[in-house]
Design an enzyme around this catalytic site. Structure first.
Site, PDB file in Angstrom:
ATOM      1  N   PHE A  27      39.972  42.207  55.290  1.00 43.74           N
ATOM      2  CA  PHE A  27      39.815  43.683  55.008  1.00 43.74           C
ATOM      3  C   PHE A  27      38.451  44.049  54.812  1.00 43.74           C
ATOM      4  O   PHE A  27      37.755  45.175  55.269  1.00 43.74           O
ATOM      5  CB  PHE A  27      40.396  43.754  53.630  1.00 43.74           C
ATOM      6  CG  PHE A  27      40.007  45.120  52.995  1.00 43.74           C
ATOM      7  CD1 PHE A  27      40.448  46.430  53.367  1.00 43.74           C
ATOM      8  CD2 PHE A  27      39.125  45.520  51.930  1.00 43.74           C
ATOM      9  CE1 PHE A  27      40.171  47.679  52.954  1.00 43.74           C
ATOM     10  CE2 PHE A  27      38.787  46.555  51.376  1.00 43.74           C
ATOM     11  CZ  PHE A  27      39.160  47.659  51.916  1.00 43.74           C
ATOM     12  N   GLU A  28      37.402  42.949  54.365  1.00 42.23           N
ATOM     13  CA  GLU A  28      35.999  43.475  54.213  1.00 42.23           C
ATOM     14  C   GLU A  28      35.430  43.067  55.824  1.00 42.23           C
ATOM     15  O   GLU A  28      33.893  43.010  55.636  1.00 42.23           O
ATOM     16  CB  GLU A  28      35.370  42.560  53.055  1.00 42.23           C
ATOM     17  CG  GLU A  28      35.828  42.955  51.786  1.00 42.23           C
ATOM     18  CD  GLU A  28      35.390  42.308  50.587  1.00 42.23           C
ATOM     19  OE1 GLU A  28      34.772  41.290  50.803  1.00 42.23           O
ATOM     20  OE2 GLU A  28      35.626  42.877  49.520  1.00 42.23           O
ATOM     21  N   GLU A  85      34.605  38.212  40.657  1.00 41.87           N
ATOM     22  CA  GLU A  85      34.261  37.846  41.855  1.00 41.87           C
ATOM     23  C   GLU A  85      35.107  38.383  43.198  1.00 41.87           C
ATOM     24  O   GLU A  85      34.761  38.866  43.787  1.00 41.87           O
ATOM     25  CB  GLU A  85      34.470  36.168  42.073  1.00 41.87           C
ATOM     26  CG  GLU A  85      33.997  35.846  43.509  1.00 41.87           C
ATOM     27  CD  GLU A  85      32.388  36.335  44.031  1.00 41.87           C
ATOM     28  OE1 GLU A  85      32.197  36.298  45.009  1.00 41.87           O
ATOM     29  OE2 GLU A  85      31.333  36.492  43.022  1.00 41.87           O
ATOM     30  N   TYR A  88      41.995  41.437  44.560  1.00 40.11           N
ATOM     31  CA  TYR A  88      42.715  41.848  45.830  1.00 40.11           C
ATOM     32  C   TYR A  88      44.338  41.941  45.331  1.00 40.11           C
ATOM     33  O   TYR A  88      44.893  41.288  44.574  1.00 40.11           O
ATOM     34  CB  TYR A  88      42.513  40.754  46.738  1.00 40.11           C
ATOM     35  CG  TYR A  88      43.536  41.152  47.934  1.00 40.11           C
ATOM     36  CD1 TYR A  88      42.924  41.774  48.848  1.00 40.11           C
ATOM     37  CD2 TYR A  88      44.652  40.420  48.313  1.00 40.11           C
ATOM     38  CE1 TYR A  88      43.443  42.241  50.173  1.00 40.11           C
ATOM     39  CE2 TYR A  88      45.288  40.497  49.562  1.00 40.11           C
ATOM     40  CZ  TYR A  88      44.715  41.525  50.457  1.00 40.11           C
ATOM     41  OH  TYR A  88      45.479  41.977  51.386  1.00 40.11           O
ATOM     42  N   GLY A  97      50.651  50.185  40.825  1.00 41.55           N
ATOM     43  CA  GLY A  97      49.684  49.885  39.842  1.00 41.55           C
ATOM     44  C   GLY A  97      49.227  48.394  39.610  1.00 41.55           C
ATOM     45  O   GLY A  97      48.807  48.319  38.326  1.00 41.55           O
ATOM     46  N   GLY A  99      46.585  46.719  40.845  1.00 34.99           N
ATOM     47  CA  GLY A  99      45.478  46.736  40.563  1.00 34.99           C
ATOM     48  C   GLY A  99      44.673  46.972  39.178  1.00 34.99           C
ATOM     49  O   GLY A  99      44.065  46.175  38.622  1.00 34.99           O
ATOM     50  N   TYR A 132      37.945  52.293  41.152  1.00 38.37           N
ATOM     51  CA  TYR A 132      37.278  51.741  39.994  1.00 38.37           C
ATOM     52  C   TYR A 132      36.381  52.642  39.034  1.00 38.37           C
ATOM     53  O   TYR A 132      36.348  52.802  37.921  1.00 38.37           O
ATOM     54  CB  TYR A 132      35.992  50.874  40.553  1.00 38.37           C
ATOM     55  CG  TYR A 132      36.565  49.509  41.131  1.00 38.37           C
ATOM     56  CD1 TYR A 132      37.296  48.924  40.534  1.00 38.37           C
ATOM     57  CD2 TYR A 132      36.220  49.221  42.579  1.00 38.37           C
ATOM     58  CE1 TYR A 132      37.819  47.674  41.114  1.00 38.37           C
ATOM     59  CE2 TYR A 132      36.691  48.089  43.156  1.00 38.37           C
ATOM     60  CZ  TYR A 132      37.373  47.559  42.555  1.00 38.37           C
ATOM     61  OH  TYR A 132      38.111  46.335  43.098  1.00 38.37           O
TER      62      TYR A 132
END
Length: 160
Positions: A27-28, A85, A88, A97, A99, A132
């Protein structure tokens, strides 16, 4: 609606954790960056010298995500904190919900341990930044992350 469960990771979760790390790296946009092995995860997550802890997220008993944390320390607060760190959640599970529930469990762990803060880093292009923000995390624009790795790390170490 599926049931979301958060539980402490156990050593038997090491392969699942590494699988999630690889999904996160994909994903990153860094799919080949993961060098860790299942043995590395086992070594560093359990036993007397553990350097991280993890929480597993399950939907109806099936692992769908994780949060990996380690302690940091604030000299200004005079207290430990937790650094996230990795957080995911597999894409199909994000609408339930998971996360937020994972981060709530991290926050509870921090409060129970007397920690004064929870820190994490987010890539500037990651759409999770809005997530966030909604939870209450604040971007610290005045603090810029720096990292020493590879040849530069070894070169500096040789000066000691």
């Amino acid at each position: 609606m599926p049931t979301v469960t958060i539980r402490p990771a156990v050593e038997a979760d090491a392969a699942a954790i590494l699988g999630f790390v690889k999904e996160l790296a994909e994903f990153e946009r860094e799919p080949h960056a993961v060098k860790a092995t299942v043995d590395d995860v086992r070594r560093d997550g359990w036993g007397p010298d553990a350097v991280f802890e993890a929480l597993m997220a399950e939907l109806d008993g099936v692992p769908v995500g994780f949060a990996l944390t380690f302690r940091n320390y604030s000299t200004w607060e005079g207290r430990a904190g937790l650094f996230v760190e990795d957080l995911y959640v597999q894409p199909h599970a994000r609408k339930f919900g998971v996360g937020r529930t994972l981060l709530a469990a991290v926050a509870r762990r921090a409060v129970e341990r007397g920690c004064k803060r929870v820190d994490l880093s987010v890539l500037n292009w990651n759409p999770a930044r809005g997530f966030y923000d909604r939870i209450g995390f604040k971007q610290m624009e005045e603090w810029l992350p720096y990292r020493l790795t590879g040849d530069a790390l070894h070169a500096l170490a040789e000066e000691a």
